[in-house]
Design a protein around this motif. Structure first.
Motif, PDB file in Angstrom:
ATOM      1  N   VAL A   1       0.836  -1.212   0.000  1.00  0.00           N
ATOM      2  CA  VAL A   1       0.000   0.000   0.000  1.00  0.00           C
ATOM      3  C   VAL A   1       0.867   1.256   0.000  1.00  0.00           C
ATOM      4  O   VAL A   1       0.685   2.149  -0.840  1.00  0.00           O
ATOM      5  CB  VAL A   1      -0.972   0.007   1.202  1.00  0.00           C
ATOM      6  CG1 VAL A   1      -1.664   1.359   1.349  1.00  0.00           C
ATOM      7  CG2 VAL A   1      -1.996  -1.106   1.060  1.00  0.00           C
ATOM      8  N   PHE A   2       1.821   1.330   0.925  1.00  0.00           N
ATOM      9  CA  PHE A   2       2.665   2.526   1.009  1.00  0.00           C
ATOM     10  C   PHE A   2       3.550   2.667  -0.230  1.00  0.00           C
ATOM     11  O   PHE A   2       3.799   3.775  -0.706  1.00  0.00           O
ATOM     12  CB  PHE A   2       3.505   2.517   2.292  1.00  0.00           C
ATOM     13  CG  PHE A   2       2.682   2.596   3.561  1.00  0.00           C
ATOM     14  CD1 PHE A   2       1.551   3.392   3.624  1.00  0.00           C
ATOM     15  CD2 PHE A   2       3.038   1.877   4.680  1.00  0.00           C
ATOM     16  CE1 PHE A   2       0.786   3.475   4.782  1.00  0.00           C
ATOM     17  CE2 PHE A   2       2.287   1.952   5.842  1.00  0.00           C
ATOM     18  CZ  PHE A   2       1.158   2.752   5.897  1.00  0.00           C
ATOM     19  N   GLY A   3       4.015   1.552  -0.772  1.00  0.00           N
ATOM     20  CA  GLY A   3       4.811   1.581  -2.001  1.00  0.00           C
ATOM     21  C   GLY A   3       4.000   2.077  -3.193  1.00  0.00           C
ATOM     22  O   GLY A   3       4.518   2.806  -4.046  1.00  0.00           O
ATOM     23  N   THR A   4       2.743   1.696  -3.247  1.00  0.00           N
ATOM     24  CA  THR A   4       1.855   2.159  -4.324  1.00  0.00           C
ATOM     25  C   THR A   4       1.627   3.669  -4.229  1.00  0.00           C
ATOM     26  O   THR A   4       1.673   4.379  -5.240  1.00  0.00           O
ATOM     27  CB  THR A   4       0.514   1.401  -4.273  1.00  0.00           C
ATOM     28  OG1 THR A   4       0.778   0.004  -4.412  1.00  0.00           O
ATOM     29  CG2 THR A   4      -0.429   1.865  -5.369  1.00  0.00           C
ATOM     30  N   ILE A   5       1.425   4.140  -3.012  1.00  0.00           N
ATOM     31  CA  ILE A   5       1.263   5.591  -2.811  1.00  0.00           C
ATOM     32  C   ILE A   5       2.536   6.312  -3.244  1.00  0.00           C
ATOM     33  O   ILE A   5       2.485   7.340  -3.933  1.00  0.00           O
ATOM     34  CB  ILE A   5       0.918   5.903  -1.337  1.00  0.00           C
ATOM     35  CG1 ILE A   5      -0.480   5.368  -1.003  1.00  0.00           C
ATOM     36  CG2 ILE A   5       1.011   7.406  -1.061  1.00  0.00           C
ATOM     37  CD1 ILE A   5      -0.789   5.338   0.485  1.00  0.00           C
ATOM     38  N   ASN A   6       3.697   5.773  -2.880  1.00  0.00           N
ATOM     39  CA  ASN A   6       4.959   6.407  -3.253  1.00  0.00           C
ATOM     40  C   ASN A   6       5.166   6.374  -4.767  1.00  0.00           C
ATOM     41  O   ASN A   6       5.670   7.340  -5.347  1.00  0.00           O
ATOM     42  CB  ASN A   6       6.132   5.754  -2.521  1.00  0.00           C
ATOM     43  CG  ASN A   6       7.355   6.628  -2.539  1.00  0.00           C
ATOM     44  OD1 ASN A   6       7.279   7.837  -2.322  1.00  0.00           O
ATOM     45  ND2 ASN A   6       8.497   6.035  -2.814  1.00  0.00           N
ATOM     46  N   ALA A   7       4.773   5.287  -5.404  1.00  0.00           N
ATOM     47  CA  ALA A   7       4.873   5.214  -6.872  1.00  0.00           C
ATOM     48  C   ALA A   7       4.017   6.306  -7.512  1.00  0.00           C
ATOM     49  O   ALA A   7       4.436   6.947  -8.493  1.00  0.00           O
ATOM     50  CB  ALA A   7       4.443   3.836  -7.365  1.00  0.00           C
ATOM     51  N   ALA A   8       2.839   6.539  -6.947  1.00  0.00           N
ATOM     52  CA  ALA A   8       1.967   7.612  -7.450  1.00  0.00           C
ATOM     53  C   ALA A   8       2.643   8.975  -7.277  1.00  0.00           C
ATOM     54  O   ALA A   8       2.521   9.848  -8.148  1.00  0.00           O
ATOM     55  CB  ALA A   8       0.615   7.578  -6.743  1.00  0.00           C
ATOM     56  N   LEU A   9       3.362   9.169  -6.170  1.00  0.00           N
ATOM     57  CA  LEU A   9       4.090  10.424  -5.957  1.00  0.00           C
ATOM     58  C   LEU A   9       5.175  10.610  -7.011  1.00  0.00           C
ATOM     59  O   LEU A   9       5.374  11.720  -7.517  1.00  0.00           O
ATOM     60  CB  LEU A   9       4.705  10.469  -4.558  1.00  0.00           C
ATOM     61  CG  LEU A   9       3.741  10.545  -3.375  1.00  0.00           C
ATOM     62  CD1 LEU A   9       4.502  10.479  -2.063  1.00  0.00           C
ATOM     63  CD2 LEU A   9       2.891  11.798  -3.446  1.00  0.00           C
ATOM     64  N   TYR A  10       5.889   9.532  -7.353  1.00  0.00           N
ATOM     65  CA  TYR A  10       6.895   9.593  -8.422  1.00  0.00           C
ATOM     66  C   TYR A  10       6.246   9.995  -9.751  1.00  0.00           C
ATOM     67  O   TYR A  10       6.757  10.868 -10.462  1.00  0.00           O
ATOM     68  CB  TYR A  10       7.588   8.234  -8.622  1.00  0.00           C
ATOM     69  CG  TYR A  10       8.779   7.982  -7.759  1.00  0.00           C
ATOM     70  CD1 TYR A  10       9.943   8.733  -7.896  1.00  0.00           C
ATOM     71  CD2 TYR A  10       8.767   6.967  -6.816  1.00  0.00           C
ATOM     72  CE1 TYR A  10      11.053   8.476  -7.116  1.00  0.00           C
ATOM     73  CE2 TYR A  10       9.877   6.696  -6.038  1.00  0.00           C
ATOM     74  CZ  TYR A  10      11.017   7.459  -6.181  1.00  0.00           C
ATOM     75  OH  TYR A  10      12.124   7.205  -5.415  1.00  0.00           O
ATOM     76  N   ILE A  11       5.142   9.360 -10.089  1.00  0.00           N
ATOM     77  CA  ILE A  11       4.473   9.640 -11.367  1.00  0.00           C
ATOM     78  C   ILE A  11       3.980  11.081 -11.401  1.00  0.00           C
ATOM     79  O   ILE A  11       4.246  11.815 -12.359  1.00  0.00           O
ATOM     80  CB  ILE A  11       3.320   8.648 -11.610  1.00  0.00           C
ATOM     81  CG1 ILE A  11       3.879   7.237 -11.822  1.00  0.00           C
ATOM     82  CG2 ILE A  11       2.464   9.085 -12.799  1.00  0.00           C
ATOM     83  CD1 ILE A  11       2.841   6.129 -11.731  1.00  0.00           C
ATOM     84  N   TYR A  12       3.266  11.491 -10.352  1.00  0.00           N
ATOM     85  CA  TYR A  12       2.753  12.856 -10.294  1.00  0.00           C
ATOM     86  C   TYR A  12       3.909  13.857 -10.303  1.00  0.00           C
ATOM     87  O   TYR A  12       3.862  14.879 -10.987  1.00  0.00           O
ATOM     88  CB  TYR A  12       1.876  13.046  -9.046  1.00  0.00           C
ATOM     89  CG  TYR A  12       1.099  14.328  -9.069  1.00  0.00           C
ATOM     90  CD1 TYR A  12      -0.131  14.411  -9.719  1.00  0.00           C
ATOM     91  CD2 TYR A  12       1.590  15.469  -8.448  1.00  0.00           C
ATOM     92  CE1 TYR A  12      -0.840  15.596  -9.757  1.00  0.00           C
ATOM     93  CE2 TYR A  12       0.889  16.658  -8.472  1.00  0.00           C
ATOM     94  CZ  TYR A  12      -0.322  16.708  -9.132  1.00  0.00           C
ATOM     95  OH  TYR A  12      -1.026  17.889  -9.170  1.00  0.00           O
ATOM     96  N   GLY A  13       4.969  13.532  -9.555  1.00  0.00           N
ATOM     97  CA  GLY A  13       6.141  14.406  -9.515  1.00  0.00           C
ATOM     98  C   GLY A  13       6.815  14.528 -10.868  1.00  0.00           C
ATOM     99  O   GLY A  13       7.229  15.622 -11.272  1.00  0.00           O
ATOM    100  N   ALA A  14       6.928  13.419 -11.600  1.00  0.00           N
ATOM    101  CA  ALA A  14       7.548  13.454 -12.930  1.00  0.00           C
ATOM    102  C   ALA A  14       6.730  14.293 -13.899  1.00  0.00           C
ATOM    103  O   ALA A  14       7.285  14.977 -14.766  1.00  0.00           O
ATOM    104  CB  ALA A  14       7.703  12.036 -13.477  1.00  0.00           C
ATOM    105  N   LEU A  15       5.426  14.287 -13.726  1.00  0.00           N
ATOM    106  CA  LEU A  15       4.547  15.041 -14.631  1.00  0.00           C
ATOM    107  C   LEU A  15       4.401  16.508 -14.246  1.00  0.00           C
ATOM    108  O   LEU A  15       4.312  17.368 -15.124  1.00  0.00           O
ATOM    109  CB  LEU A  15       3.150  14.381 -14.670  1.00  0.00           C
ATOM    110  CG  LEU A  15       3.090  12.982 -15.276  1.00  0.00           C
ATOM    111  CD1 LEU A  15       1.700  12.382 -15.073  1.00  0.00           C
ATOM    112  CD2 LEU A  15       3.467  13.017 -16.749  1.00  0.00           C
ATOM    113  N   TYR A  16       4.374  16.788 -12.942  1.00  0.00           N
ATOM    114  CA  TYR A  16       3.987  18.135 -12.507  1.00  0.00           C
ATOM    115  C   TYR A  16       4.913  18.836 -11.521  1.00  0.00           C
ATOM    116  O   TYR A  16       4.826  20.051 -11.372  1.00  0.00           O
ATOM    117  CB  TYR A  16       2.584  18.088 -11.875  1.00  0.00           C
ATOM    118  CG  TYR A  16       1.542  17.485 -12.771  1.00  0.00           C
ATOM    119  CD1 TYR A  16       1.098  18.161 -13.908  1.00  0.00           C
ATOM    120  CD2 TYR A  16       1.012  16.235 -12.505  1.00  0.00           C
ATOM    121  CE1 TYR A  16       0.140  17.606 -14.743  1.00  0.00           C
ATOM    122  CE2 TYR A  16       0.048  15.667 -13.328  1.00  0.00           C
ATOM    123  CZ  TYR A  16      -0.383  16.360 -14.447  1.00  0.00           C
ATOM    124  OH  TYR A  16      -1.319  15.803 -15.263  1.00  0.00           O
ATOM    125  N   SER A  17       5.766  18.088 -10.797  1.00  0.00           N
ATOM    126  CA  SER A  17       6.507  18.742  -9.715  1.00  0.00           C
ATOM    127  C   SER A  17       7.826  18.030  -9.430  1.00  0.00           C
ATOM    128  O   SER A  17       7.841  16.933  -8.865  1.00  0.00           O
ATOM    129  CB  SER A  17       5.655  18.749  -8.434  1.00  0.00           C
ATOM    130  OG  SER A  17       6.421  19.130  -7.326  1.00  0.00           O
TER     131      SER A  17
END
Length: 166
Positions: A57-73
């Protein structure tokens, strides 16, 4: 983004994760998430535990942060890296050193010994209530933790294996 900013973001995320881990361990894993965490506190001979679902669960959330970060921040991407570094430290210390899931080595002195002692005192409780040492990388003095655990037991706040009270 400067290297100073990047280093600061990664450091804040890495250190901040110990506070998040303490909170999640105490209030989620020993709270409403106990159904997943329980088997981590009970003897077994399985390779995986339900408790390992927290890493998913926490790894999935962190993966989402990487994706969002790569796209926007860019800052968010570096923040995710700090979380990943904490995850690596966590798995080496908690799963590897303390629970010996990867190797067999029992430290005889120093901070590594203190980490193991603090976490073993965490596992001295029976059930989800009470307990000490909910963090994973910062370990308080085991003598003080043992006294705190004994006080919880005497007050009826924690059920403790008597052998661990000394």
């Amino acid at each position: 983004m400067s290297w100073i900013a990047i280093t600061g973001i990664v450091f804040v995320a890495l250190v901040g994760m110990e506070f998040f881990a303490w909170f999640a361990h105490k209030y989620i894993m020993h709270g409403w998430g106990w159904r997943w965490h329980r088997d981590h506190h009970e003897p077994h001979d399985k390779k995986l535990e339900k408790n390992d679902l927290f890493a998913v669960v926490f790894g999935t959330i962190n993966a989402a942060l990487y994706i969002y970060g790569a796209l926007y921040s860019d800052a968010l991407w570096w923040f995710a890296l700090g979380i990943t570094l904490y995850g690596i430290i966590y798995t080496l210390v908690h799963d590897g050193l303390v629970h010996q899931r990867y190797w067999r080595w029992v430290p005889k002195k120093g901070y590594a010994k203190r980490l193991v002692q603090a976490h073993k005192l965490h596992h001295a409780t029976i059930g989800q209530h009470g307990g000490v040492s909910f963090g994973f990388v910062f370990a308080r003095n085991p003598v003080k933790l043992k006294a705190e655990l004994k006080a919880q037991w005497k007050a009826g706040l924690a059920q403790v294996r008597e052998a661990d009270l000394g």
